[in-house]
Design an enzyme around this catalytic site. Sequence first.
Site, mmCIF file in Angstrom:
data_model
loop_
_atom_site.group_PDB
_atom_site.id
_atom_site.type_symbol
_atom_site.label_atom_id
_atom_site.label_comp_id
_atom_site.label_asym_id
_atom_site.label_seq_id
_atom_site.Cartn_x
_atom_site.Cartn_y
_atom_site.Cartn_z
ATOM 1 N N ILE A 252 0.826 -1.193 0.043
ATOM 2 C CA ILE A 252 -0.054 -0.145 -0.053
ATOM 3 C C ILE A 252 0.775 1.178 -0.087
ATOM 4 O O ILE A 252 0.672 2.149 -0.834
ATOM 5 C CB ILE A 252 -0.904 -0.030 1.169
ATOM 6 N N ARG B 168 12.803 1.070 6.633
ATOM 7 C CA ARG B 168 13.823 0.506 7.637
ATOM 8 C C ARG B 168 15.117 -0.110 6.693
ATOM 9 O O ARG B 168 16.146 -0.255 6.891
ATOM 10 C CB ARG B 168 13.330 -0.375 8.492
ATOM 11 N N TYR C 206 -2.659 -5.154 17.250
ATOM 12 C CA TYR C 206 -2.766 -4.480 16.048
ATOM 13 C C TYR C 206 -4.089 -3.697 16.041
ATOM 14 O O TYR C 206 -3.949 -2.646 15.553
ATOM 15 C CB TYR C 206 -2.809 -5.436 14.806
ATOM 16 N N ILE D 38 -6.525 -6.181 1.203
ATOM 17 C CA ILE D 38 -6.362 -5.451 0.042
ATOM 18 C C ILE D 38 -5.070 -6.790 -0.519
ATOM 19 O O ILE D 38 -4.531 -7.476 0.354
ATOM 20 C CB ILE D 38 -5.319 -4.338 0.321
#
Length: 241
Positions: free
Chosen positions: A21, A41, A147, A180
């Site tokens: 995304i 990262r 989460y 997604i």
Amino acid sequence: MSEPDQTTTRSVLVTGGNRGIGRAIAEAFVANGDKVAVTTRSGGAPEGTLDIRCDITDAGQVEAAFAQIEEAHGPVEVLVANAGITADTLLLRMTDDDWTSVIDTNLTGSFRLAKRAAKGMLRLRRGRIVFISSVVGLLGSAGQVNYAASKAGLVGMARSIARELGSRSITANVVAPGFIETDMTGVLSDDQKAAIKAQVPLSRFGSVDDIAETVLWLTGPGAAYVTGAVIPVDGGLGMGH
């Protein structure tokens, strides 16, 4: 000066923009003609972006990233806080580290980014902040207490920022993707995919472009009067939440 001239390029920051995304969002801003910085990262930002290494759980690295962006592109006018991680497990098996690592990245990291971006936006008297949340933050999900909590927290943060900074023409909104098609959903079995699609009124997974187009709209002139909103892009999975 409440609204930028949208014919000019803007300084945009997308975190976690090397895949999925985040990458689609960064590429959409590049195609829109904006100056785009991407933090990761491990590297691998899209072509045409300023590739910056940054762990958003480290305040020093966040400050250094903004300094680099400001030198190259000017103050950040659009922030898309997308970087996030998971550490899924059932509640009774979840360790303190499982909880802390997810909250530190998804929620505290987003707070840190928004706070730093707001400094430049306040001076400009304009800005757009978009947090990438999840339908899980609205519906909940077994095995994802950490989460879901982190993603739900983004809603309260965005709405508080919207109230604090709205008088300076700074908007803060949330996009809540559903399932997604990304690397994360790619590992699901056919049976798992079928079970998920059966719950989605549109009977399919979304695409990363669905999210990117929504973010592009939220940060464009057409959404100048939209702030404190949670925009679900989930095929109808979370409607009513």
